[in-house]
Design a protein around this motif. Sequence first.
Motif, PDB file in Angstrom:
ATOM      1  N   ILE A  22       7.551  86.611 166.194  1.00 13.50           N
ATOM      2  CA  ILE A  22       8.415  85.810 165.973  1.00 13.50           C
ATOM      3  C   ILE A  22       7.927  84.617 165.222  1.00 13.50           C
ATOM      4  CG2 ILE A  22       9.469  86.023 168.272  1.00 13.50           C
ATOM      5  CD1 ILE A  22       8.615  83.523 169.264  1.00 13.50           C
ATOM      6  N   HIS A  23       9.060  83.996 164.436  1.00 13.33           N
ATOM      7  CA  HIS A  23       8.667  82.616 163.706  1.00 13.33           C
ATOM      8  C   HIS A  23       8.498  81.548 164.641  1.00 13.33           C
ATOM      9  CE1 HIS A  23       8.960  84.757 159.845  1.00 13.33           C
ATOM     10  NE2 HIS A  23      10.472  85.148 160.359  1.00 13.33           N
ATOM     11  N   LEU A  24       7.456  81.032 164.863  1.00 11.73           N
ATOM     12  CA  LEU A  24       7.213  79.821 165.402  1.00 11.73           C
ATOM     13  C   LEU A  24       7.088  78.720 164.547  1.00 11.73           C
ATOM     14  CD1 LEU A  24       6.891  78.751 168.704  1.00 11.73           C
ATOM     15  CD2 LEU A  24       4.329  79.071 168.250  1.00 11.73           C
ATOM     16  N   GLY A  25       8.186  78.166 164.335  1.00 15.02           N
ATOM     17  CA  GLY A  25       8.132  77.093 163.171  1.00 15.02           C
ATOM     18  C   GLY A  25       7.895  77.756 161.813  1.00 15.02           C
ATOM     19  N   ASP A  26       7.080  77.500 161.001  1.00 15.77           N
ATOM     20  CA  ASP A  26       6.427  78.077 159.971  1.00 15.77           C
ATOM     21  C   ASP A  26       5.595  79.331 160.051  1.00 15.77           C
ATOM     22  OD1 ASP A  26       8.545  76.374 158.738  1.00 15.77           O
ATOM     23  OD2 ASP A  26       6.916  74.868 158.220  1.00 15.77           O
ATOM     24  N   LYS A  27       5.073  79.506 161.246  1.00 17.34           N
ATOM     25  CA  LYS A  27       4.257  80.233 161.326  1.00 17.34           C
ATOM     26  C   LYS A  27       4.566  81.705 162.393  1.00 17.34           C
ATOM     27  CE  LYS A  27       0.646  76.563 161.491  1.00 17.34           C
ATOM     28  NZ  LYS A  27      -0.386  75.878 162.281  1.00 17.34           N
ATOM     29  N   PRO A  28       3.907  82.604 161.923  1.00 17.56           N
ATOM     30  CA  PRO A  28       4.180  84.014 162.741  1.00 17.56           C
ATOM     31  C   PRO A  28       3.598  83.908 164.211  1.00 17.56           C
ATOM     32  CG  PRO A  28       2.646  84.498 161.154  1.00 17.56           C
ATOM     33  CD  PRO A  28       3.069  82.966 161.006  1.00 17.56           C
ATOM     34  N   TYR A  29       3.992  84.379 165.239  1.00 10.07           N
ATOM     35  CA  TYR A  29       3.510  84.216 166.479  1.00 10.07           C
ATOM     36  C   TYR A  29       3.808  85.527 167.437  1.00 10.07           C
ATOM     37  CZ  TYR A  29       2.397  82.801 171.278  1.00 10.07           C
ATOM     38  OH  TYR A  29       2.025  82.688 172.532  1.00 10.07           O
ATOM     39  N   LEU A  30       2.770  86.133 167.987  1.00 10.21           N
ATOM     40  CA  LEU A  30       2.928  87.373 168.626  1.00 10.21           C
ATOM     41  C   LEU A  30       3.402  86.966 170.002  1.00 10.21           C
ATOM     42  CD1 LEU A  30       2.708  90.397 168.488  1.00 10.21           C
ATOM     43  CD2 LEU A  30       0.479  90.404 169.378  1.00 10.21           C
TER      44      LEU A  30
END
Length: 311
Positions: free
Chosen positions: A46-54
Amino acid sequence: MGGTYNEIMIEGPFSFEKTFRRHHRTTDTLKPMVIDQDENRFIKWIHLGDKPYLLDATVEHHENGVSIVTDTKKEDKKEVQTIKEYLSRMFGEGNSLVDFYDAFRGNEKIEMLISDFQGMRVLSNPDLFEVMVDTIIGQQINLTFAATLKERFIRFAGDIKPLNGVDLYLFPRPEAVAELEYEQLRELSFSQRKSEYIIDFARNVVNGKIDTEQLWTRSNEEIIKELIPFRGIGRWTIECLMLFGLNRPDVLPAADIGLRNAVRSIYKLDLQPQTEEIRMLAEKENWTPWESYITFYMWQYLNTASKQKKS
């Protein structure tokens, strides 16, 4: 699990298998998530703010429901809260299946659906940009071709992150899509109009004319009024956004062919009911405020009946 413990509580009943049976348009070579039925676990980027997050979450059953548990491994309280909010939106935390089921005691047709799909929640995608683009891609074409176009679009503008032999995707951000030219999508077999609708939608999100985050606070009618002026966004498209993105329980996509076919089958009608007849039935049987769930259960009924015929 180690790290920062995080969870949301969902009132029961809950069926992991039925809830995760139907999820968003995919192909055999690209998936939105890895689903482990044995461990009641799902993993997705998912997109966590501007960063990808698993996002790695497990469903744990309790006496009165379930908890959705994640190992966030985050010290930032804002990020932890963002993940919790994502899960709440994804599972429609405020939608009570107990209330839904209680409301239709004595309704033979709806009780049949509830019996068949007990514990199935509407599982939504809180990335409203993805849901809208996905819906636009699927307009007026068959599901197979729509899935192919979506995969081409993601591989061209998004990110692919393999996990355990599965190609998971991270959907393109509005900023990346806004920079595309129509011809680039035309080269992927998108029609001219579909190319314009998708890229123009992204540009309207980037320039602030459409604020997807604010849609969470709007009523259904306010959302329709706000989005309907934009090219390529009709009532059915907005209803899909409210159902599959915002997880609203009270959306009735009366013009949807699948819903009309399901009603014809369940109510043993000679002809497919028209849009207005669906609305009249919903009013007569007092489907409010559970139109989305009834629609979703009817879609699953139709899907199950179709598979039974083929087997």
